[in-house]
Scaffold this motif. Sequence first.
Motif, short mmCIF file in Angstrom:
data_model
loop_
_atom_site.label_atom_id
_atom_site.label_comp_id
_atom_site.label_asym_id
_atom_site.label_seq_id
_atom_site.Cartn_x
_atom_site.Cartn_y
_atom_site.Cartn_z
N SER A 1 0.80 -1.26 0.12
CA SER A 1 0.01 0.05 0.22
C SER A 1 0.93 1.35 -0.07
CB SER A 1 -0.89 -0.03 1.47
OG SER A 1 -0.12 0.18 2.70
N TYR B 1 1.58 3.56 -3.25
CA TYR B 1 0.45 4.20 -4.00
C TYR B 1 0.03 5.57 -3.27
CZ TYR B 1 0.05 -0.31 -6.13
OH TYR B 1 0.30 -1.74 -6.86
N THR C 1 -2.80 6.92 -3.22
CA THR C 1 -4.33 6.83 -2.67
C THR C 1 -4.67 5.50 -2.69
OG1 THR C 1 -5.25 7.14 -4.95
CG2 THR C 1 -4.57 9.18 -3.50
N GLU D 1 -7.75 4.78 -4.06
CA GLU D 1 -8.25 4.66 -5.46
C GLU D 1 -7.18 4.03 -6.64
OE1 GLU D 1 -10.84 6.62 -3.01
OE2 GLU D 1 -8.53 7.03 -3.39
N ALA D 2 -6.12 4.60 -6.49
CA ALA D 2 -4.85 4.15 -7.37
C ALA D 2 -4.52 2.95 -6.87
CB ALA D 2 -3.91 5.24 -7.09
N ALA D 3 -4.38 2.50 -5.65
CA ALA D 3 -3.93 1.13 -5.30
C ALA D 3 -4.88 0.19 -5.75
CB ALA D 3 -4.01 0.93 -3.85
N GLU E 1 -7.33 0.32 -8.00
CA GLU E 1 -7.03 0.02 -9.76
C GLU E 1 -6.00 -0.64 -10.01
OE1 GLU E 1 -6.95 3.19 -13.53
OE2 GLU E 1 -6.85 4.03 -11.66
N ASP E 2 -4.74 -0.39 -9.61
CA ASP E 2 -3.76 -1.09 -10.08
C ASP E 2 -3.74 -2.65 -9.63
OD1 ASP E 2 -1.04 -1.30 -11.47
OD2 ASP E 2 -0.28 -1.63 -9.36
#
Length: 246
Positions: free
Chosen positions: A41, A44, A46, A48-50, A52-53
Amino acid sequence: MTKQANFYKDKVCINVLANSIENAKEIYEAIDGHILVGLLSKNYPTVEAAVEDMKLYSKEINNAVSVGLGAGDPKQWKMVAEISEELQPQHVNQVFTAVGYTRALLRQNETLVNAVVSPCGKVGYVKISTGPLSSKAEDGIVTVETAIEMLKDMGATSVKFFPMNGLSTIEEYKSLAEACAKQDFILEPTGGIDLDNFEEILTIALKAGVKKVVPHVYTSIVDKATGKTKVEDIIKIYEIIKRVVE
């Protein structure tokens, strides 16, 4: 998508890092899926970015994702929990004090949720004050049996012994393994595990009677030049697992 981790012979599943989806796929295939790929974690900006990836990884490796803190950083506990709520991974790494919060957000009992307990220098005891505030306070030390029962109360499925520093805390590790065997709990040895000590660490747990073991093998098998976890080392670990389990 499955939330059940794939244990070899229902006993062993390793936890490793990957620096790309390609790397994750090749190591997943090299060990026939008996693996959890740690995505941290802390890498990343945010939640949301985590998410998504991590969803991209999840699609390629049958959701064998382990949401990590990042070097055991207790400040990452809430981000880990919120990522896991959305991702619904096979595995979550968490500090002791945040297990209940994490399990509640998951809203199911299939995902493996561990909790960090640390060596304290006394056989038969562990440090459970591994949260963002408690880790700065006076050490909270309890017996290994009490730690496991507290984790069960909170909805954890395994105990992460970190940092065990390879074989330097081996007597404390043996005591925890014996307690996990008696109390039917998953054990996750972590910290300083490499190709030289992996077999001994795994053997100790299985000989103690631990039903499921999740050794974390991180930087020792990462290629320093590329950042990739080495496929050849995963294959070596797989051979050790087969030999020890059989």
